[in-house]
Design a protein around this motif. Structure first.
Motif, PDB file in Angstrom:
ATOM      1  N   SER A 157       0.859  -1.185   0.000  1.00 26.72           N
ATOM      2  CA  SER A 157       0.000   0.000   0.000  1.00 26.72           C
ATOM      3  C   SER A 157       0.893   1.232   0.000  1.00 26.72           C
ATOM      4  O   SER A 157       2.082   1.166   0.352  1.00 26.72           O
ATOM      5  CB  SER A 157      -0.937   0.000   1.208  1.00 26.72           C
ATOM      6  N   PHE A 217      -8.661   4.742  15.858  1.00 23.67           N
ATOM      7  CA  PHE A 217      -7.384   4.016  15.780  1.00 23.67           C
ATOM      8  C   PHE A 217      -6.972   3.549  17.179  1.00 23.67           C
ATOM      9  O   PHE A 217      -6.507   2.428  17.361  1.00 23.67           O
ATOM     10  CB  PHE A 217      -6.326   4.920  15.147  1.00 23.67           C
ATOM     11  N   TRP A 270      -9.043   0.576  18.021  1.00 21.78           N
ATOM     12  CA  TRP A 270      -8.534  -0.567  17.241  1.00 21.78           C
ATOM     13  C   TRP A 270      -7.298  -1.143  17.927  1.00 21.78           C
ATOM     14  O   TRP A 270      -7.139  -2.359  18.057  1.00 21.78           O
ATOM     15  CB  TRP A 270      -8.206  -0.085  15.822  1.00 21.78           C
ATOM     16  N   ARG A 285      -6.352  -4.830  19.368  1.00 16.46           N
ATOM     17  CA  ARG A 285      -5.370  -5.590  18.591  1.00 16.46           C
ATOM     18  C   ARG A 285      -3.960  -5.589  19.201  1.00 16.46           C
ATOM     19  O   ARG A 285      -3.010  -6.033  18.546  1.00 16.46           O
ATOM     20  CB  ARG A 285      -5.281  -5.016  17.161  1.00 16.46           C
ATOM     21  N   GLU A 316      -0.658  -8.839   9.176  1.00 15.66           N
ATOM     22  CA  GLU A 316      -1.706  -7.936   8.702  1.00 15.66           C
ATOM     23  C   GLU A 316      -1.934  -6.794   9.709  1.00 15.66           C
ATOM     24  O   GLU A 316      -2.127  -5.637   9.329  1.00 15.66           O
ATOM     25  CB  GLU A 316      -2.989  -8.738   8.503  1.00 15.66           C
ATOM     26  N   THR A 317      -1.890  -7.141  10.983  1.00 16.35           N
ATOM     27  CA  THR A 317      -2.107  -6.141  12.035  1.00 16.35           C
ATOM     28  C   THR A 317      -0.968  -5.110  12.035  1.00 16.35           C
ATOM     29  O   THR A 317      -1.205  -3.897  12.126  1.00 16.35           O
ATOM     30  CB  THR A 317      -2.199  -6.822  13.419  1.00 16.35           C
ATOM     31  N   SER A 358       0.974  -4.290   9.489  1.00 17.48           N
ATOM     32  CA  SER A 358       0.836  -3.463   8.278  1.00 17.48           C
ATOM     33  C   SER A 358      -0.219  -2.385   8.469  1.00 17.48           C
ATOM     34  O   SER A 358      -0.029  -1.230   8.076  1.00 17.48           O
ATOM     35  CB  SER A 358       0.417  -4.325   7.076  1.00 17.48           C
ATOM     36  N   GLU A 359      -1.342  -2.794   9.068  1.00 20.76           N
ATOM     37  CA  GLU A 359      -2.413  -1.813   9.248  1.00 20.76           C
ATOM     38  C   GLU A 359      -1.996  -0.725  10.250  1.00 20.76           C
ATOM     39  O   GLU A 359      -2.277   0.458  10.042  1.00 20.76           O
ATOM     40  CB  GLU A 359      -3.714  -2.488   9.696  1.00 20.76           C
ATOM     41  N   ARG A 380       0.311   1.583   8.324  1.00 20.25           N
ATOM     42  CA  ARG A 380      -0.413   2.393   7.347  1.00 20.25           C
ATOM     43  C   ARG A 380      -1.219   3.497   8.038  1.00 20.25           C
ATOM     44  O   ARG A 380      -1.145   4.672   7.663  1.00 20.25           O
ATOM     45  CB  ARG A 380      -1.345   1.508   6.513  1.00 20.25           C
ATOM     46  N   ARG A 381      -1.968   3.134   9.084  1.00 24.23           N
ATOM     47  CA  ARG A 381      -2.804   4.146   9.738  1.00 24.23           C
ATOM     48  C   ARG A 381      -1.951   5.199  10.447  1.00 24.23           C
ATOM     49  O   ARG A 381      -2.297   6.379  10.499  1.00 24.23           O
ATOM     50  CB  ARG A 381      -3.788   3.486  10.702  1.00 24.23           C
TER      51      ARG A 381
END
Lengths: 376, 376
Positions: free
Chosen positions: A12, A206, A209, A213, A223-224, A226-227, A230-231
């Protein structure tokens, strides 16, 4: 540079919108080794890759290899690892290497490492021959979510952290999540401190989240992670685009950092990781905000709970010898001091709200510092 | 700052047009001591005045006094004088003084001295806390006509001159012609080398004016000196406004400088004054241009005659030990090298014409260097 096919690896992209100096942050798994993104942004004939003695053995060979595949002539510098080496003396080793290899001002510097390498190489690029291009390849969570993004570059001085530096933007940031697999747990947690910051100062969703998480983050679920990166980058890019040179808004990214820098200076660089000092500083800022009546005590407790869940320290280390006088001396030198007034980032209102202000009851600050020092 | 009446002293103003960073160069007799112009551009509560041990005894007290009259809290740093002290080590003394005095990023640095002080203080201002304001108060002809104008700041490295620096513009330049009265003859001549340069590269009428007025310049006729400074600044300001970061045109200001820097590096910093090395380098560039057939031999002779009339050296110093190998090593590191190609500023066409190019017969360069080395 030979022609190369478009990137085969999924990633991304977050853009940092700065007019003619706009640049991309790429976030993906395996994008360093795959090489296309790095070659796309190192368009010079020659490059100097700078790393440290911890990251170098892991990723220097592959970084050099992908550049050479693109026909770039590559030289390397390996520096000692650690905040205590983020100094002008060590930066001069980069200058000397570039001059010894006769790098001209069309060359590109590549910063391969964590926040210390990124800050130092960015500053070296800013001042070598009055400015050469550079690319950030952050290999720590801290660097990916914070220090590699936004163009603040600097070295420390014995009298204060990041006191000598420049605003200087990279050509690109390449955040390869694969590099986080080799990151020590303490370093991972240190990066999470900055992730928590974005939630507290401007992104309540966020933060929530993260509360859900944090276990997956600590377990390095791909995946966590990366997110989270990104955020975090989206938050930082929005702030930097609005206020590159920290006229106001950008200062809010320093939640916990004024206390944190004082702790780093007071304990000596290298005693704590930057994110660890920021976590303690964030706790102090939350406590002070609650004392001022600007947030509920419950919100302060929630912030501290998340930092603890991320395995971060939230109290001054025992035996470190921090004193109110040490806090005051270091905070008087903070870059956010303006004509004698110490401005702080404090939480205010519901989750996600903060202020950057010099207008607060200084007694609340003194009490907070005294309480934290007393608990050492 | 207390209110002050408008400047009582006559001066002329040349503007350097750089959009939001536009700034004035004031040229006049007694404008430093008079104080209004300096106070107008030091708008902070605190200032750090940096000078050297030769200029300090002459002008530091009055500079500090006029700032204090304006209510500014002033600290000072006195550095050793000389090109050999234009180093990162000496620059760090400025950083340390600023930090010790707890200067915050709203402060102003004032550079009181010649080109070494101006270059070093400008660079210090560029990197202290990622950038503070600064004002140039040049006290040498060299600084007034060249180094204080245009925002090129730097320190030297043992491997090359001005290799570490930044483009960073001052708030204002205050050129008080009164300070030239105390300038040694050699320093005055050194400045004239840059004045001659403007004539050769872009202003034939100015060159002819110099040929007629070189005696008055050497005799320090006040009106002649003022006009030389004003016309030099007009030339420099026009070039800098068109090409601040030296994409092309600005490089022409380096006539004689590639050879000159090689001479300075080869002989060791401090052996020659910068303008002396530039004068020899200008002679070399003129000879090379004539060898290439780009100018008449008569024009080369005319340039050399003017430099000689200004009491400047035009040949390598005897016993200095410059060799073709030393020239080549230093010139390979020149900032104008682009991907391995050495670009030079050479004269071409009638008086006032020049080119910046890498396309020349390198044999002409080698011959020129060999001839100059043989005559040592």
């Amino acid at each position: 540079m030979v022609a190369s096919p478009p990137s085969k690896t999924l990633h991304s992209t977050v853009e940092v919108d700065l007019g003619s100096r706009t640049y991309p942050i790429y976030i993906g798994e395996g994008i360093l080794r795959e090489g296309d993104l790095l070659r796309k942004h190192v368009t010079s004939k020659r490059a100097l890759v700078i790393t440290n003695d911890r990251v170098g053995p892991l990723y220097l060979d592959e970084t050099v290899a992908v550049l050479r595949e693109g026909g770039v002539q590559v030289e390397t510098v390996v520096l000692p690892d650690g905040e205590e080496y983020k100094s002008m003396e060590v930066l001069m080793k980069i200058m000397e290497a570039a001059l010894t290899h006769r790098m001209d001002r069309t060359c590109t510097f590549v910063a391969l490492g964590g926040g210390v390498i990124g800050d130092m190489v960015g500053f070296a690029a800013a001042i070598y021959q009055r400015g050469v291009k550079f690319v950030q390849v952050p290999t720590t969570l801290m660097a990916m979510v914070d220090s590699a993004v936004g163009g603040k570059t600097a070295v420390n001085h014995p009298l204060g952290k990041n006191m000598i530096g420049a605003f200087y933007q990279p050509q690109a940031v390449i955040a390869d999540m694969a590099t986080l697999r080799t990151l020590p747990d303490r370093e991972l947690a240190s990066g999470i401190a900055e992730v928590v910051k974005y939630g507290l100062i401007r992104d309540a969703a966020f933060f929530e989240w993260q509360e859900a998480r944090v276990g997956a983050l600590r377990a390095r679920d791909a995946e966590t992670l990366s997110e989270a990166v990104r955020r975090s980058c989206e938050n930082k890019a929005a702030v930097v685009a609005a206020d590159e040179r920290e006229a106001g808004l950008r200062a809010t990214l320093n939640l916990g950092h004024t206390f944190g820098h004082a702790i780093e200076t007071g304990l000596g660089y290298g005693a704590l990781l930057h994110g660890e000092a920021v976590a303690i500083g964030t706790h102090m800022a939350a406590v002070m905000s609650a004392k001022l009546g600007w947030i509920d005590a419950a919100l302060a407790a929630r912030a501290v709970a998340l930092l603890r869940a991320a395995a971060l320290p939230v109290e001054l280390p025992r035996g470190g010898g921090m004193t109110p006088a040490k806090f005051e001396a270091a905070m008087a030198l903070d870059k956010k001091v303006s004509e004698g007034e110490l401005r702080l980032v404090l939480l205010r209102g519901p989750l996600g709200g903060c202020v950057f202000t010099g207008e607060y009851d200084a007694a609340a600050m003194r009490e907070t510092i005294a309480e934290f020092c007393a608990r050492q």
